[in-house]
Design a protein around this motif. Structure first.
Motif, mmCIF file in Angstrom:
data_model
loop_
_atom_site.group_PDB
_atom_site.id
_atom_site.type_symbol
_atom_site.label_atom_id
_atom_site.label_comp_id
_atom_site.label_asym_id
_atom_site.label_seq_id
_atom_site.Cartn_x
_atom_site.Cartn_y
_atom_site.Cartn_z
ATOM 1 N N ASP A 25 0.997 -1.217 0.083
ATOM 2 C CA ASP A 25 -0.046 0.102 -0.210
ATOM 3 C C ASP A 25 0.831 1.270 -0.018
ATOM 4 N N ALA A 26 0.449 2.299 -0.555
ATOM 5 C CA ALA A 26 0.971 3.726 -0.682
ATOM 6 C C ALA A 26 0.793 4.277 0.677
ATOM 7 N N PRO A 27 1.968 4.805 1.461
ATOM 8 C CA PRO A 27 1.801 5.189 2.857
ATOM 9 C C PRO A 27 1.184 6.566 2.826
ATOM 10 N N TYR A 28 0.987 7.301 1.796
ATOM 11 C CA TYR A 28 0.257 8.523 1.968
ATOM 12 C C TYR A 28 -0.690 8.646 0.795
ATOM 13 N N GLY A 29 -1.927 8.531 0.782
ATOM 14 C CA GLY A 29 -2.670 8.868 -0.425
ATOM 15 C C GLY A 29 -2.733 7.715 -1.101
ATOM 16 N N ASP A 30 -2.503 7.768 -2.552
ATOM 17 C CA ASP A 30 -2.419 6.785 -3.455
ATOM 18 C C ASP A 30 -1.647 6.737 -4.411
ATOM 19 N N TYR A 31 -1.087 5.806 -5.190
ATOM 20 C CA TYR A 31 -0.264 6.127 -6.259
ATOM 21 C C TYR A 31 -0.674 6.724 -7.366
ATOM 22 N N THR A 32 -0.165 7.641 -8.324
ATOM 23 C CA THR A 32 -0.641 8.321 -9.162
ATOM 24 C C THR A 32 0.358 8.098 -10.325
ATOM 25 N N LEU A 33 -0.051 8.073 -11.600
ATOM 26 C CA LEU A 33 0.950 7.940 -12.530
ATOM 27 C C LEU A 33 0.908 9.090 -13.532
ATOM 28 N N LEU A 34 1.946 9.848 -13.795
ATOM 29 C CA LEU A 34 1.961 11.023 -14.547
ATOM 30 C C LEU A 34 3.033 10.788 -15.760
ATOM 31 N N PHE A 35 2.623 11.250 -16.868
ATOM 32 C CA PHE A 35 3.541 11.028 -18.219
ATOM 33 C C PHE A 35 4.165 12.402 -18.330
ATOM 34 N N ARG A 36 5.354 12.663 -18.651
ATOM 35 C CA ARG A 36 6.241 14.046 -19.006
ATOM 36 C C ARG A 36 7.105 13.741 -20.121
ATOM 37 N N LYS A 37 7.203 14.646 -21.053
ATOM 38 C CA LYS A 37 8.247 14.574 -21.845
ATOM 39 C C LYS A 37 9.473 15.285 -21.178
ATOM 40 N N ALA A 38 10.507 14.593 -21.161
ATOM 41 C CA ALA A 38 11.717 15.317 -20.298
ATOM 42 C C ALA A 38 12.957 14.718 -20.932
ATOM 43 N N ASP A 39 13.402 15.193 -22.116
ATOM 44 C CA ASP A 39 14.426 14.638 -22.832
ATOM 45 C C ASP A 39 15.666 14.754 -22.077
ATOM 46 N N GLN A 40 15.925 15.589 -21.251
ATOM 47 C CA GLN A 40 17.039 15.954 -20.547
ATOM 48 C C GLN A 40 17.409 14.542 -19.579
ATOM 49 N N ILE A 41 16.291 13.963 -19.062
ATOM 50 C CA ILE A 41 16.714 12.694 -18.138
ATOM 51 C C ILE A 41 16.458 11.439 -18.997
#
Ligand SMILES: [Zn+2]
Length: 349
Positions: free
Chosen positions: A184-200
Motif C-alpha cells: 500500500d501507498a503510505p500517503y494517499g494513493d499511487y498516481t501515474l503522470l507522463f512527461r516529455k523530459a528529454d534531459q533525463i
C-alpha cells in the motif's frame, strides 16, 4: 577576618571569624571569635579567654542564615561570616566537594555511561531521529512535496507528454496491475503522470507521496509491458518503503531534524521540503535500490509479468546510456551486479 590565604586543598586556613557564643543552658550571649593560628583552632571570648580548643563537634548552616557550631557540651557559637567560617574550618562532610570524593568510583561509572551515550547517539541517533521524523511527518506535507516537486520539474525541464493515447493506455494498464499487487501507498494513493523530459532520457521516478513519473523516452524505447512492470514495481517500492523521505531527512542536519521532531516546522524547513531541487538532487542509497529491486521483482511476478525483464532493461540501459544522471541512469550497485541479482531473484519466483 582571614589573615592568611587558604591552602590549595580547601582544608582550612589561618584566620578568625567574629560571632557570638552561648553557654549551654544559658541564653546569655557573649561576643566571641573563632580563631585558627599556629596553636590550632580555638573559640575565644572577647577578653581572650579560651572557651574551647579544637574543631566544632557539629555545624549547621541554613542557606541565607548564620552558621551555627557546637563545641562539646558547653558552647554554641554562631557567625554571619559563613564564608569565613567555611574557609577556617575547611569543607564540611556534606559539602559537594567531599561528596565528590566519596562518590569517586560512582563518578567514573557515570562518566563512562555518558561517553557510551554520546557514542550511541553518534552511531544510531540519526537513524532514530529520521525514523521519528518520518513518523511525525503529516501526510499533507508529503503530498505537498509531490506537488512542489512536479511544479519545479514542469518549470525547469519537463513538458506535457507527446505519447499516443494507445501508449498511455498500455502503460496505465500495467501501472494499475502493479498497483494492485504492490504494498500500500503510505500517503494517499499511487498516481501515474507522463512527461516529455528529454534531459533525463528514458527514466521513471517516484515522489514520496506516491506520484510516479514516466518519461516519454522510457515508453518509446522500452515499451514492453514486462519491463515497465519491473520498473513500476521498483518505483512503487521506493514509495511504500518511504525511501525518499529517508534520504531527504538523512541529508538534513541534525538541527533541522530536531526541529521537525519537536513539531516546529519553520518556514526554512518548509522551503527545504517543498523546494523541487531538494528531492531531485537526491540519489537513493545502495540499500534502498537493492530493497526496491527485490520488492519490484516480487510485485511484477505477482501481477503476472516476467520479472527478469527488469534485467533486460538494465542491460540495454547500461549499453545505450552508460551511468550517470538521476534514478535509472545513476544506479548503484553497479548495473552488472544488479542485473545478476535481479536475474537470480526472478529465477526464484
Ligand atoms: Zn530506484
Amino acid at each position: 577576618m582571614l589573615t592568611s590565604p587558604s591552602d590549595y586543598y580547601g582544608q582550612s586556613s589561618y584566620g578568625e571569624v567574629i560571632g557570638h557564643a552561648y553557654a549551654a543552658q544559658s541564653s546569655t550571649r557573649v561576643d566571641a571569635r573563632l580563631l585558627r593560628d599556629g596553636a590550632g583552632l580555638r573559640l575565644l571570648a572577647d577578653n581572650g579567654d579560651v572557651l574551647y580548643a579544637g574543631p566544632p563537634t557539629s555545624r549547621e548552616h541554613v542557606s541565607g542564615g548564620p552558621m551555627l557550631m557546637r563545641f562539646g557540651e558547653d558552647w554554641t557559637f554562631d557567625t554571619d561570616d559563613v564564608k569565613g567560617a567555611n574557609l577556617l574550618l575547611g569543607p564540611s562532610r556534606d559539602s559537594w566537594l567531599s561528596n565528590l570524593e566519596i562518590w569517586h568510583p560512582r563518578l567514573i561509572v557515570v562518566l563512562a555511561l555518558c561517553c557510551l551515550g554520546v557514542f550511541a547517539v553518534w552511531k544510531w541517533g540519526l537513524g532514530l531521529l529520521v525514523a521519528v521524523a518520518i513518523a511525525l511527518t503529516p501526510a499533507a506535507l508529503v503530498s505537498s512535496m509531490d506537488t512542489g516537486n512536479m511544479a519545479a520539474m514542469d518549470r525547469l525541464f519537463a513538458d506535457p507528454t507527446e505519447l499516443s493515447q494507445t501508449d498511455q493506455i498500455m502503460v496505465r494498464d500495467v501501472f494499475e496491475n502493479i498497483k494492485a499487487h504492490a504494498p500500500d501507498a503510505p500517503y494517499g494513493d499511487y498516481t501515474l503522470l507522463f512527461r516529455k523530459a528529454d534531459q533525463i532520457g528514458p527514466n521513471a521516478f517516484a515522489l514520496p507521496g506516491g506520484t510516479v513519473v514516466v518519461t516519454d523516452a522510457l515508453v518509446e524505447e522500452f515499451g514492453d509491458p514486462d519491463i515497465l512492470a519491473g520498473i513500476l514495481g521498483h518505483e512503487l517500492a521506493h514509495v511504500s518503503e518511504r525511501h525518499s523521505l529517508h534520504q531527504l531527512y538523512r541529508s538534513l542536519s541534525i538541527y533541522v531534524l530536531v526541529a521537525l521532531v519537536a513539531g516546529d516546522v519553520g518556514p526554512i524547513l518548509e522551503d527545504v521540503l517543498l523546494e523541487g531541487s531538494a528531492l531531485a538532487s537526491l540519489a537513493y542509497s545502495r540499500e534502498h535500490e537493492a530493497s526496491a529491486d527485490i520488492i519490484g521483482v516480487k510485485t511484477a511476478f505477482a501481477a503476472g509479468y516476467d520479472p527478469a525483464a527488469l534485467a533486460d532493461f538494465f542491460e540495454a540501459l547500461s549499453h545505450d546510456h552508460g551511468d550517470g544522471g538521476p534514478e535509472w541512469r545513476s544506479t548503484h550497485p553497479s548495473n552488472a551486479d544488479r542485473i545478476e541479482t535481479i536475474k537470480k531473484l526472478a529465477a526464484e519466483q
